[in-house]
Each structure stands twice: as structure tokens, then as C-alpha cells.
Design an enzyme around this catalytic site. Structure first.
Site, short mmCIF file in Angstrom:
data_model
loop_
_atom_site.label_atom_id
_atom_site.label_comp_id
_atom_site.label_asym_id
_atom_site.label_seq_id
_atom_site.Cartn_x
_atom_site.Cartn_y
_atom_site.Cartn_z
N ASP A 1 0.75 -1.39 0.00
CA ASP A 1 -0.05 -0.04 -0.04
C ASP A 1 1.02 1.16 0.06
O ASP A 1 1.54 1.53 1.02
CB ASP A 1 -0.96 -0.11 1.19
CG ASP A 1 -1.91 1.07 1.07
OD1 ASP A 1 -1.76 2.06 0.75
OD2 ASP A 1 -2.81 1.02 1.76
N ASN B 1 2.79 2.61 -10.85
CA ASN B 1 1.63 2.62 -11.54
C ASN B 1 0.45 2.77 -10.70
O ASN B 1 -0.80 3.41 -11.17
CB ASN B 1 1.56 1.21 -12.15
CG ASN B 1 0.07 1.03 -12.83
OD1 ASN B 1 -0.24 1.62 -13.90
ND2 ASN B 1 -0.98 0.10 -12.17
N TYR C 1 -7.44 14.67 -9.61
CA TYR C 1 -6.73 13.56 -10.61
C TYR C 1 -5.76 14.35 -11.52
O TYR C 1 -4.44 14.16 -11.38
CB TYR C 1 -7.51 12.60 -11.44
CG TYR C 1 -6.75 11.96 -12.18
CD1 TYR C 1 -6.11 10.68 -11.72
CD2 TYR C 1 -6.70 12.04 -13.47
CE1 TYR C 1 -5.33 9.86 -12.50
CE2 TYR C 1 -6.04 11.01 -14.27
CZ TYR C 1 -5.58 10.08 -13.78
OH TYR C 1 -4.81 8.99 -14.70
N LYS D 1 -1.43 14.37 -11.65
CA LYS D 1 -0.54 14.01 -12.37
C LYS D 1 0.56 14.92 -13.07
O LYS D 1 1.71 14.72 -13.59
CB LYS D 1 -1.34 13.49 -13.77
CG LYS D 1 -1.88 12.16 -13.33
CD LYS D 1 -1.31 10.95 -13.05
CE LYS D 1 -1.86 9.53 -12.86
NZ LYS D 1 -1.09 8.68 -12.29
N THR E 1 -10.57 1.95 -18.01
CA THR E 1 -10.06 1.15 -16.71
C THR E 1 -10.98 1.74 -15.38
O THR E 1 -11.75 2.51 -15.56
CB THR E 1 -8.61 1.53 -16.30
OG1 THR E 1 -8.64 3.05 -15.90
CG2 THR E 1 -7.71 1.22 -17.63
#
Length: 249
Positions: A58, A85, A173, A177, A208
Site C-alpha cells: 500500500d 503505476n 486527479y 499527474k 479502466t
């Protein structure tokens, strides 16, 4: 010392991480399938074959990271490839559509608790895992780090009015990134003299769990750039690539 090249893929029990693990094993690697839930990691590893090993990891829990690093050192003595990832797209209620997620993560209404939770995995988790595994990467003759990013993290692209996904840039999000891209460059610059290559890769808009499977690209299509980047042992460092080639930071 283990004779095969050793790779760790975080968040590898599903999606692009799982596909990456499969491709790496097919290309001669022993792959550690990182997963928060060890049971899911073991199922994923079993589906790949004997050269895939489940590893409880984790990326938001320091004790889990320390234990994972200790196991890799004990069993293999080095790490040739680290693929960061593991990522989450939001920290709100599960089961929401992509449109609902995008509405709730707009800068004017986004929850700071959600911003912090996403950054814990997507940014701070990458830093913590990379720091913990650097001693093992330094033991490898040609170590590499691949960070799975997103085209939405490119400030150059989202500043372009013609970029089709421009409206999706948010402070949760997408901004995480962007931060990951900055982290990638920082590690790459520091580690360049040590011969450790650090690069970022975008899978594209792949269907996904990150986007509630509403992406336009198949898993096979979305995995091409990450697989290519993970397997490329002779390429440059400090690069950002996507499905169609180099991308601007």
C-alpha cells in the site's frame, strides 16, 4: 543474486498494471505484483504464471513500503525496474459516473480532503516508494523507473484550446499527474549521474477502473506505451511519452 531481471509494478492486480506485469514476464522478467489487497495480488500473480510474485504494498502506508523493500532485498538483492503505476482518480463515493466525478472535482467545489487523499497515492506514494527502493535500484546494472502519468497532467496540452480533453483538467486527479510529472523530472535529474533512468508515460484515455471503464481505448491499446517504456532499456531519461509518441511536460 537472482539471475533474471526483477521488476516491481505497483497497483498491478488489475488494469494496465496487470497487463504490464504480464508483458514483463513474457519478456523474461520476474515481476513483483504490487497490490494493497494481498489476496487480489495473489490471484493476479497466479493468472500470470510462476515468474509473477504477489507483494503486499500500500503506497500510502510507510510500514507496508518498508516491508516490501525488505522482502525484495531478502529474496532478490536488487531491483532492475520500478513501475509506479498505482493511482486513484478520486476519493469520493464509489460507483459514480465519470461525468459525476468530473463535476465534483472542479476547482471551485473540490473537497480538500479528496485532493489530499488522491495526492497521497498519486504523488506522495510515488515519492515514498521510490525513496525506499532506491538502494535496491542502485544495486542493478541499468536500473529504470517508469511513472505512469496522464496526458491531463501536461500543462502544455491543457493550455491549448484545441486539446480535446482540456475541460477535464481539475485540481484532483489531473493536477496530481502534473505534480507527478514534476516529481519524475526531479528524480531523473538527480539520478542521471548514477545511470538510473526515470521517465513518465501516459496510457491515453483507456477504459479502466480509474474512469469507471468509460475510456475510449481498450486495455490492449492503453498498455502499448507503458509496456514499450517499461521494456526499453536503452532509451533516454527525462522523457514523457504517450500512445502517439513524445508528449510535452
Amino acid at each position: 543474486m537472482h539471475s533474471k531481471r526483477i521488476a516491481l509494478v505497483t497497483g498491478a492486480n488489475q488494469g494496465i498494471g496487470l497487463q504490464l506485469a504480464k508483458e514483463l514476464v513474457a519478456n523474461g522478467y520476474t515481476v513483483l505484483v504490487g497490490a494493497r489487497d494481498l489476496t487480489k495480488g495473489e490471484a493476479a500473480a497466479a493468472s500470470i504464471g510462476s515468474e509473477a510474485r504477489a507483494l503486499q504494498l500500500d503506497v500510502t502506508v510507510p510500514g507496508s513500503i518498508i516491508a516490501a523493500a525488505a522482502r525484495i532485498r531478502s529474496e532478490f538483492g536488487r531491483l532492475d525496474l520500478l513501475v509506479n503505476n498505482a493511482a486513484i482518480s478520486h476519493a469520493g463515493a464509489p460507483g459514480r459516473s465519470l461525468a459525476e466525478i468530473m463535476q465534483s472535482t472542479r476547482p471551485s467545489v473540490a473537497s480538500l480532503d479528496e485532493v489530499r487523499a488522491v495526492y497521497e497515492t498519486n504523488v506522495f506514494g510515488v515519492i515514498a516508494v521510490t525513496q525506499a527502493l532506491l538502494p535496491l535500484l542502485r544495486e542493478a546494472p541499468a536500473a529504470r523507473i517508469v511513472n505512469v502519468s496522464s496526458g491531463l497532467g501536461s500543462l502544455t496540452l491543457v493550455s491549448d484550446p484545441t486539446f480535446p480533453f482540456r475541460s477535464g483538467f481539475d485540481v484532483v486527479y489531473s493536477a496530481s499527474k502534473t505534480a507527478l510529472n514534476a516529481v519524475t523530472v526531479a528524480f531523473a535529474l538527480e539520478l542521471e549521474s548514477a545511470g538510473i533512468k526515470v521517465n513518465a508515460v501516459s496510457p491515453g484515455f483507456t477504459a479502466t477502473a480509474l474512469n469507471n471503464f468509460e475510456g475510449t481505448d481498450t486495455l490492449e491499446e492503453g498498455s502499448r506505451a507503458p509496456v514499450w517504456m517499461a521494456l526499453d532499456e536503452t532509451g533516454p531519461t527525462v522523457t514523457f511519452v504517450g500512445p502517439d509518441g513524445p508528449m510535452p511536460w
